[in-house]
Design a protein around this motif. Structure first.
Motif, mmCIF file in Angstrom:
data_model
loop_
_atom_site.group_PDB
_atom_site.id
_atom_site.type_symbol
_atom_site.label_atom_id
_atom_site.label_comp_id
_atom_site.label_asym_id
_atom_site.label_seq_id
_atom_site.Cartn_x
_atom_site.Cartn_y
_atom_site.Cartn_z
ATOM 1 N N ASN A 14 -4.242 9.552 5.340
ATOM 2 C CA ASN A 14 -5.610 9.526 5.833
ATOM 3 C C ASN A 14 -6.213 10.140 7.225
ATOM 4 O OD1 ASN A 14 -8.298 8.570 4.976
ATOM 5 N ND2 ASN A 14 -8.168 6.866 6.453
ATOM 6 N N LEU A 56 -0.375 5.250 3.516
ATOM 7 C CA LEU A 56 -1.734 5.668 3.399
ATOM 8 C C LEU A 56 -2.558 6.146 4.785
ATOM 9 C CD1 LEU A 56 -3.937 5.188 1.475
ATOM 10 C CD2 LEU A 56 -4.350 2.933 1.880
ATOM 11 N N ASP A 57 -2.306 5.150 5.633
ATOM 12 C CA ASP A 57 -2.949 5.663 6.928
ATOM 13 C C ASP A 57 -2.366 6.879 7.653
ATOM 14 O OD1 ASP A 57 -4.086 3.067 6.626
ATOM 15 O OD2 ASP A 57 -2.942 1.811 8.097
ATOM 16 N N LEU A 93 -9.385 10.884 3.554
ATOM 17 C CA LEU A 93 -9.554 10.809 2.175
ATOM 18 C C LEU A 93 -10.620 10.665 1.703
ATOM 19 C CD1 LEU A 93 -6.136 8.403 1.866
ATOM 20 C CD2 LEU A 93 -6.509 10.932 0.966
ATOM 21 N N SER A 94 -11.577 10.093 2.042
ATOM 22 C CA SER A 94 -12.942 9.637 1.447
ATOM 23 C C SER A 94 -13.618 10.881 0.921
ATOM 24 C CB SER A 94 -13.949 9.173 2.515
ATOM 25 O OG SER A 94 -15.134 8.783 1.859
ATOM 26 N N ARG A 127 -8.999 3.721 -3.657
ATOM 27 C CA ARG A 127 -9.803 3.013 -2.700
ATOM 28 C C ARG A 127 -10.121 3.030 -1.493
ATOM 29 N NH1 ARG A 127 -10.069 -2.040 -4.922
ATOM 30 N NH2 ARG A 127 -8.948 -2.342 -7.220
ATOM 31 N N LYS A 128 -9.600 4.409 -0.837
ATOM 32 C CA LYS A 128 -10.097 4.925 0.291
ATOM 33 C C LYS A 128 -11.169 5.925 0.271
ATOM 34 C CE LYS A 128 -7.751 3.529 4.178
ATOM 35 N NZ LYS A 128 -8.265 3.105 5.205
ATOM 36 N N SER A 155 -4.362 3.092 -3.908
ATOM 37 C CA SER A 155 -4.711 2.764 -2.544
ATOM 38 C C SER A 155 -5.746 4.000 -2.170
ATOM 39 C CB SER A 155 -3.567 2.476 -1.766
ATOM 40 O OG SER A 155 -2.675 3.733 -1.611
ATOM 41 N N MET A 156 -5.347 5.323 -2.448
ATOM 42 C CA MET A 156 -6.098 6.499 -2.067
ATOM 43 C C MET A 156 -7.454 6.502 -2.639
ATOM 44 S SD MET A 156 -3.297 9.630 -1.307
ATOM 45 C CE MET A 156 -2.877 9.783 -3.122
#
Length: 236
Positions: free
Chosen positions: A44, A40-41, A49-50, A70-71, A67-68
């Motif tokens: 991102n 994820l990191d 990703l936001s 949630r980012k 998880s993406m």
């Protein structure tokens, strides 16, 4: 199932049988839970990703997709394993995850329906489970917008990878169910790079994923001899 679908029924059945255990961090899917923050990191860090529209190909029970979202991404997860998708949908409801949905469709079919629709596409730990990996790579490229990011992760094909990813992980350490991976389906980085170039994806960054069985810790490194990740970008 149509003969034209790029999927192995045995592979789909394998993951469907374990579907109810996707979100148990102590189950057969524990490695996915452990490596997910690293993945994820890493993703991102490249695409931010936001606010992005993201597709997760071969999403399974939704560990990365959730998880993406949630980012801050607007995420679509696709898979052909029906039970795994139901688990993903249920988890999203229970966890209250926003901006995520799941669809049972092949990546090739979605590419025909929604070409150049996503800011980023992820395809992690999936290529080594399909009959025609290059077809998946092409479809991922078709789905991302020009200049968008496409991320892959898979397993190298060599003696070291066989000993660590199959013999070690499946038969010695019992980290994964036996038969999870087939040596012949593993993909050398040079082969994946060729498929990416043919699909108009520029390979910009590579990373290795390593594991220490004594400390039970994963980390990203420059060693791509076993597990590795590609960050690619669609030509503008």
């Amino acid at each position: 199932m149509s003969d034209t679908v790029n999927a192995d029924p045995a592979e789909l059945a394998k993951f469907s049988e374990l579907a109810h255990r996707w979100w148990d961090p102590d189950s057969e899917f524990r490695p996915l839970h452990q490596i997910n923050p690293l993945r994820l990191d890493w993703i991102n860090g490249f695409c931010g990703l936001s606010g992005k529209r993201v597709l997760d190909v071969g999403c399974g029970g939704g560990i990365l997709a959730d998880s993406m979202a949630r980012k801050g991404a607007d995420v679509l997860g696709i898979d052909l394993a029906s039970k795994a998708l139901r688990v993903a949908q249920l988890h999203a409801l229970e966890a209250g995850t926003q901006n995520i949905r799941y669809q049972e469709i092949s990546v090739e079919a979605l590419a025909k329906e929604q070409p150049a629709s996503f800011d980023a596409v992820t395809c992690m730990e999936m290529l080594e489970h399909v009959p025609d990996p290059a077809s998946v790579v092409r479809a991922c490229s078709e789905l991302v917008k020009p200049g968008g990011w496409v991320f892959f992760s898979t397993i190298n094909r060599n003696a070291k990878a066989f000993m660590l990813a199959i013999v070690g992980a499946e038969y010695v350490l019992n980290m994964l169910p036996r038969g999870t991976h087939e040596y012949a389906k593993m993909i050398r980085p040079s082969e994946l790079a060729t498929a990416c170039r043919s699909a108009h994806l520029d390979v910009l960054h590579t990373k290795g994923l390593e594991y220490n069985p004594l400390t039970k810790r994963y980390w990203l490194s420059a060693d791509t001899s076993v597990n590795y990740l590609f960050a690619t970008r669609r030509a503008v």
